[in-house]
Design an enzyme around this catalytic site. Sequence first.
Site, PDB file in Angstrom:
ATOM      1  N   GLY A  45       0.807  -1.194   0.168  1.00  0.00           N
ATOM      2  CA  GLY A  45      -0.167  -0.102  -0.150  1.00  0.00           C
ATOM      3  C   GLY A  45       0.701   1.165  -0.049  1.00  0.00           C
ATOM      4  CB  CYS A  47       2.098   1.992   4.790  1.00  0.00           C
ATOM      5  SG  CYS A  47       3.431   1.735   5.944  1.00  0.00           S
ATOM      6  CE  LYS A  56       7.963   9.241   8.728  1.00  0.00           C
ATOM      7  NZ  LYS A  56       6.654   9.412   8.239  1.00  0.00           N
ATOM      8  N   GLY A 185       0.421  23.567   3.385  1.00  0.00           N
ATOM      9  CA  GLY A 185      -0.307  22.760   4.467  1.00  0.00           C
ATOM     10  C   GLY A 185       0.408  22.905   5.540  1.00  0.00           C
ATOM     11  CG  HIS A 442      21.459   8.509  34.263  1.00  0.00           C
ATOM     12  ND1 HIS A 442      20.867   9.656  34.206  1.00  0.00           N
ATOM     13  CD2 HIS A 442      22.664   8.696  34.522  1.00  0.00           C
ATOM     14  CE1 HIS A 442      21.824  10.754  34.321  1.00  0.00           C
ATOM     15  NE2 HIS A 442      22.900  10.206  34.188  1.00  0.00           N
TER      16      HIS A 442
HETATM   17  P1  FAD Z   1      -3.238   2.167   1.880  1.00  0.00           P
HETATM   18  O1  FAD Z   1      -1.969   1.965   2.332  1.00  0.00           O
HETATM   19  O2  FAD Z   1      -3.647   3.122   1.009  1.00  0.00           O
HETATM   20  O3  FAD Z   1      -3.620   0.786   1.078  1.00  0.00           O
HETATM   21  C1  FAD Z   1      -4.638   0.570   0.074  1.00  0.00           C
HETATM   22  C2  FAD Z   1      -4.350  -0.347  -0.942  1.00  0.00           C
HETATM   23  O4  FAD Z   1      -5.810  -0.757  -1.742  1.00  0.00           O
HETATM   24  C3  FAD Z   1      -3.700   0.077  -2.153  1.00  0.00           C
HETATM   25  O5  FAD Z   1      -2.206  -0.877  -2.105  1.00  0.00           O
HETATM   26  C4  FAD Z   1      -4.215   0.267  -3.080  1.00  0.00           C
HETATM   27  O6  FAD Z   1      -3.557   0.010  -4.618  1.00  0.00           O
HETATM   28  C5  FAD Z   1      -5.330  -0.826  -2.932  1.00  0.00           C
HETATM   29  N1  FAD Z   1      -6.471  -0.381  -3.882  1.00  0.00           N
HETATM   30  C6  FAD Z   1      -7.130   0.832  -4.093  1.00  0.00           C
HETATM   31  N2  FAD Z   1      -8.414   0.687  -4.668  1.00  0.00           N
HETATM   32  C7  FAD Z   1      -8.519  -0.522  -4.778  1.00  0.00           C
HETATM   33  C8  FAD Z   1      -9.405  -1.486  -5.665  1.00  0.00           C
HETATM   34  N3  FAD Z   1     -10.443  -0.796  -6.095  1.00  0.00           N
HETATM   35  N4  FAD Z   1      -9.376  -2.792  -5.570  1.00  0.00           N
HETATM   36  C9  FAD Z   1      -8.404  -3.424  -5.203  1.00  0.00           C
HETATM   37  N5  FAD Z   1      -7.364  -2.641  -4.481  1.00  0.00           N
HETATM   38  C10 FAD Z   1      -7.357  -1.528  -4.364  1.00  0.00           C
HETATM   39  N6  FAD Z   1       1.447   6.496   8.426  1.00  0.00           N
HETATM   40  C11 FAD Z   1       1.805   6.044   9.671  1.00  0.00           C
HETATM   41  O7  FAD Z   1       1.260   5.477  10.627  1.00  0.00           O
HETATM   42  N7  FAD Z   1       2.997   6.773   9.941  1.00  0.00           N
HETATM   43  C12 FAD Z   1       3.951   7.501   9.214  1.00  0.00           C
HETATM   44  O8  FAD Z   1       4.865   7.799   9.398  1.00  0.00           O
HETATM   45  C13 FAD Z   1       3.236   7.732   7.997  1.00  0.00           C
HETATM   46  N8  FAD Z   1       3.790   8.613   7.077  1.00  0.00           N
HETATM   47  C14 FAD Z   1       3.149   8.728   5.926  1.00  0.00           C
HETATM   48  C15 FAD Z   1       3.806   9.682   5.048  1.00  0.00           C
HETATM   49  C16 FAD Z   1       3.362   9.834   3.649  1.00  0.00           C
HETATM   50  C17 FAD Z   1       3.789  10.675   2.696  1.00  0.00           C
HETATM   51  C18 FAD Z   1       1.809   9.366   3.460  1.00  0.00           C
HETATM   52  C19 FAD Z   1       1.119   9.929   1.940  1.00  0.00           C
HETATM   53  C20 FAD Z   1       1.202   8.775   4.254  1.00  0.00           C
HETATM   54  C21 FAD Z   1       1.563   8.456   5.626  1.00  0.00           C
HETATM   55  N9  FAD Z   1       1.135   7.608   6.540  1.00  0.00           N
HETATM   56  C22 FAD Z   1       1.763   7.209   7.650  1.00  0.00           C
HETATM   57  C23 FAD Z   1      -0.115   7.095   6.220  1.00  0.00           C
HETATM   58  C24 FAD Z   1      -0.116   5.653   5.928  1.00  0.00           C
HETATM   59  O9  FAD Z   1       0.524   5.375   4.610  1.00  0.00           O
HETATM   60  C25 FAD Z   1      -1.445   5.260   5.662  1.00  0.00           C
HETATM   61  O10 FAD Z   1      -2.344   5.729   6.977  1.00  0.00           O
HETATM   62  C26 FAD Z   1      -1.580   3.923   5.509  1.00  0.00           C
HETATM   63  O11 FAD Z   1      -0.904   3.295   4.139  1.00  0.00           O
HETATM   64  C27 FAD Z   1      -3.157   3.452   5.225  1.00  0.00           C
HETATM   65  O12 FAD Z   1      -3.211   1.986   5.045  1.00  0.00           O
HETATM   66  P2  FAD Z   1      -4.594   1.259   4.203  1.00  0.00           P
HETATM   67  O13 FAD Z   1      -4.215  -0.214   4.276  1.00  0.00           O
HETATM   68  O14 FAD Z   1      -5.645   1.796   4.932  1.00  0.00           O
HETATM   69  O15 FAD Z   1      -4.670   2.007   2.936  1.00  0.00           O
END
Ligand code: FAD
Length: 467
Positions: A45, A47, A56, A185, A442
């Site tokens: 995803g 992440c 990071k 932002g 410490h």
């Molecule tokens: P996602 O990681 O978005 O995964 C969703 C997946 O679903 C994707 O692989 C996508 O391809 C797939 N998908 C989408 N539509 C469909 C479909 N119709 N059919 C099948 N598959 C589909 N969070 C932290 O906790 N710590 C951090 O340090 C942090 N840093 C970040 C830095 C940046 C620059 C960004 C943008 C985000 C950061 N985040 C961080 C947030 C974190 O990445 C997200 O909260 C996390 O990835 C969410 O996980 P998820 O599984 O819900 O979704």
Amino acid sequence: MVAGDQSDPVDCLILGAGPGGYVAALRAAQLGRSVTVVEPRRVGGVCLNEGCIPSKYLARFAAAKAGAEKLAQAGMPGFSGPPDLAAFQQSREAAVGTLVRGVESLLKAAGVTVVAGEARFVGHTRVCVQTGDEMVRYFDFKDVVIATGSVAAVLAAVPFDGDRVVEPSRALEWPRLPTSLLVIGDDYVGLEIAVAYARLGSKVTIAAPGEGLLPDFDADIAAAALRGARAAGIDVLTGVEPLGVDGGGVSMKGKGDPVRVPAERVVVSAGRVPRLDALELPAAGQRRPTGALVVDSQLRLDRHVFAIGDATAGLHLAHRAMMQGRVVGEVLGGKATGLDSTAVPRAVFAEPEIACVGVTEAEAAAANTEVTIGRFPLVALGRAVIESGTAGFAKLIFAAGGGPLLGAHLAGPRSTELVAEMTLAVEMGATAEDLALTIHAHPTFAEAVMEAAEVSLGRPIHVRRPR
Ligand code: FAD
């Protein structure tokens, strides 16, 4: 080829293999369910591929330079020459690739089937997966988990062009250091990028819509973030809104006359919105919400339809998505379990590092909760002096009258690790006595939370007692 009406029956179907989806798949498979995951891109995803890990990796690269500069003042020869971002990108991709392959092998070992493609609902128990340009497959599921994550929010005045004006994830892929960078932002994602590029040598400006940075954090933390950004050389404009972008900069409206901020590159970090459009939820009998999906404590939308991660209402954080994935996997495996979101930590890898869990001082006041606060400045901590990291503090918020820890707000080196102790303390209802009487090694940064607990009890050792 179109497979027509033929469909494959599947047991659990998980849409998306981000941290929410792949964890749900692994836990459900551990508990005996037969799991199929649909994912159009690499597993892991946002992440793994374009969020937490790459950001990071960049933060660590930039912090190493800042750390070396501090050590140079103590006699260690510093870095010479500009950073090589092209080489950095290669090593970043290698690290991400290692983690992606790790998730792929876990899914394989657990017997999870991964189908490459994008899913949409075509019935209450059926999805269609676009597996190629003209190839589709249908699956009939018993249970489905929506784990499709989120996409970057767009600001109409500064639309992404994929090159100069980009979402945060694209800013992690640059092979060359921008001379000047404007981050629009006030959230943690934009702040981390701003601090990293400022440390690497770009001239960075942050344009924040409100009075400062991190508006949803404790006010002391927000103030520390603003001070830290400025100390890192970032020009922070507050109360400004973008009006439009031209070839060399962005014009902004503020309290006075419009200003124009010249910038070679622009990052718009305006939050994220759930990725639900392609799913065609009404076909599954689900209303398409205007915002995020709202689920119950078992992550359920409906009897056989679940949703987790960034697609659901709440903080957009990978560890929240993963915990939701664990819980939904257990629900699918027949366990009587539910999610308790009281203690979701937040970590910001900026200047200084920031981490928090639980309530803020303002939230406690708004809820009329009587609290006792202990605040310990890092300037009084041995480890912080050793590491030239004294610009920070530990602020602990306890329920008054010897009650449990309700919130912890940390600014300073290693805060993002220390918050684990604070999260456990909130989870277990630890009191100030518990924290103050726990011997902390410490000299470590962890001593700051013990000291802050002592301050809250009115018996500080390493700062003067208030008269
Ligand atoms: P996602 O990681 O978005 O995964 C969703 C997946 O679903 C994707 O692989 C996508 O391809 C797939 N998908 C989408 N539509 C469909 C479909 N119709 N059919 C099948 N598959 C589909 N969070 C932290 O906790 N710590 C951090 O340090 C942090 N840093 C970040 C830095 C940046 C620059 C960004 C943008 C985000 C950061 N985040 C961080 C947030 C974190 O990445 C997200 O909260 C996390 O990835 C969410 O996980 P998820 O599984 O819900 O979704």
